[in-house]
Design an enzyme around this catalytic site. Structure first.
Site, PDB file in Angstrom:
ATOM      1  N   ASP A  24      -6.531   2.815   3.099  1.00  0.00           N
ATOM      2  CA  ASP A  24      -7.153   1.534   3.334  1.00  0.00           C
ATOM      3  C   ASP A  24      -8.297   1.637   2.467  1.00  0.00           C
ATOM      4  OD1 ASP A  24      -8.974  -0.405   4.151  1.00  0.00           O
ATOM      5  OD2 ASP A  24      -7.545  -1.003   5.773  1.00  0.00           O
ATOM      6  N   ILE A  25      -8.885   0.671   1.433  1.00  0.00           N
ATOM      7  CA  ILE A  25      -9.829   0.776   0.565  1.00  0.00           C
ATOM      8  C   ILE A  25     -11.084   0.789   1.453  1.00  0.00           C
ATOM      9  CG2 ILE A  25     -10.256  -1.541   0.007  1.00  0.00           C
ATOM     10  CD1 ILE A  25      -9.954   1.242  -2.570  1.00  0.00           C
TER      11      ILE A  25
ATOM     12  N   HIS B 171      -1.663  -0.331  10.139  1.00  0.00           N
ATOM     13  CA  HIS B 171      -2.896   0.586   9.992  1.00  0.00           C
ATOM     14  C   HIS B 171      -2.613   1.731  10.951  1.00  0.00           C
ATOM     15  CE1 HIS B 171      -5.734  -2.477   8.615  1.00  0.00           C
ATOM     16  NE2 HIS B 171      -4.927  -3.371   9.381  1.00  0.00           N
TER      17      HIS B 171
ATOM     18  N   HIS C 238       1.468  -5.139   7.340  1.00  0.00           N
ATOM     19  CA  HIS C 238       1.128  -3.789   7.193  1.00  0.00           C
ATOM     20  C   HIS C 238       0.886  -3.319   8.391  1.00  0.00           C
ATOM     21  CE1 HIS C 238      -2.306  -6.676   6.636  1.00  0.00           C
ATOM     22  NE2 HIS C 238      -2.928  -5.462   7.200  1.00  0.00           N
TER      23      HIS C 238
HETATM   24  P1  AMP Z   1      -5.818  -7.137   7.956  1.00  0.00           P
HETATM   25  O1  AMP Z   1      -4.901  -8.209   7.285  1.00  0.00           O
HETATM   26  O2  AMP Z   1      -6.809  -7.680   9.062  1.00  0.00           O
HETATM   27  O3  AMP Z   1      -5.090  -6.015   8.953  1.00  0.00           O
HETATM   28  O4  AMP Z   1      -6.707  -6.228   7.067  1.00  0.00           O
HETATM   29  C1  AMP Z   1      -6.273  -5.856   5.554  1.00  0.00           C
HETATM   30  C2  AMP Z   1      -6.567  -4.460   5.346  1.00  0.00           C
HETATM   31  O5  AMP Z   1      -6.575  -4.420   3.921  1.00  0.00           O
HETATM   32  C3  AMP Z   1      -8.102  -4.104   5.531  1.00  0.00           C
HETATM   33  O6  AMP Z   1      -8.498  -3.124   6.500  1.00  0.00           O
HETATM   34  C4  AMP Z   1      -8.514  -3.772   4.255  1.00  0.00           C
HETATM   35  O7  AMP Z   1      -9.673  -3.152   3.939  1.00  0.00           O
HETATM   36  C5  AMP Z   1      -7.418  -3.548   3.563  1.00  0.00           C
HETATM   37  N1  AMP Z   1      -7.290  -3.823   1.961  1.00  0.00           N
HETATM   38  C6  AMP Z   1      -7.582  -4.829   1.329  1.00  0.00           C
HETATM   39  N2  AMP Z   1      -7.199  -4.892  -0.161  1.00  0.00           N
HETATM   40  C7  AMP Z   1      -7.015  -3.596  -0.348  1.00  0.00           C
HETATM   41  C8  AMP Z   1      -6.716  -2.772  -1.407  1.00  0.00           C
HETATM   42  N3  AMP Z   1      -6.680  -3.236  -2.552  1.00  0.00           N
HETATM   43  N4  AMP Z   1      -6.354  -1.585  -1.291  1.00  0.00           N
HETATM   44  C9  AMP Z   1      -6.344  -1.060  -0.155  1.00  0.00           C
HETATM   45  N5  AMP Z   1      -6.822  -1.546   1.199  1.00  0.00           N
HETATM   46  C10 AMP Z   1      -7.098  -2.949   1.048  1.00  0.00           C
END
Ligand code: AMP
Length: 132
Positions: free
Chosen positions: A29-30, A95, A93
């Site tokens: 996660d970024i 986490h 996704h």
């Molecule tokens: P959620 O959809 O609420 O589960 O959150 C999406 C997650 O994706 C968040 O924790 C972001 O930090 C992560 N995220 C968004 N864009 C990217 C990316 N380009 N690379 C890695 N993680 C990402």
């Protein structure tokens, strides 16, 4: 339009890659809550995790288990916390978050700001612990 995660799978957007199989993909996660915070996705773009086919959902969790075991080896922690939020990115996704206590996976906590060199090292360390 392709989701940001599909673009990652296709290599159009960079990521700190952890692992890949025919159907699944894992990357850091970024904006991590903890060092080693990893996302595990199906390559097939489906917004809501419970819209996945049964077999695909089961496969995603089995793939996540392999990744979680590698994270445990790489990052000292009590447990790997598992969460599904999906409010930000419309591509299913999971986490995986190395935690010491419940507070460590509070999604309202400030995110860590890590140098890309550190993210690289973390990804490398988790990758090196992936069972072949
Ligand atoms: P959620 O959809 O609420 O589960 O959150 C999406 C997650 O994706 C968040 O924790 C972001 O930090 C992560 N995220 C968004 N864009 C990217 C990316 N380009 N690379 C890695 N993680 C990402």
């Amino acid at each position: 339009m392709a989701s940001i995660f599909t673009k990652i799978v296709q290599g159009d957007i960079p990521c700190y890659k952890i692992a890949e199989s025919e159907k699944y993909f894992a990357f850091l996660d970024i904006n991590p809550l903890q060092k080693g915070h990893t996302l595990v996705i199906p390559k097939r773009e489906v917004d809501y995790i419970y819209d996945l086919e049964e077999e695909e959902l089961a496969g995603l969790h089995v793939f996540a288990q392999r990744v979680a075991k590698a994270i445990e080896q790489a990052i000292p922690c009590n447990r790997i916390g598992v969460a599904v939020i999906g409010l930000e990115v419309p591509h299913a996704h999971i986490h995986l978050i190395p935690i010491q206590s419940m507070q460590d996976m509070n999604f309202t906590n400030p995110k860590l700001l890590l140098e890309s060199s550190e993210m690289d090292l973390i990804a490398q360390s988790i990758r090196s612990n992936m069972a072949k």
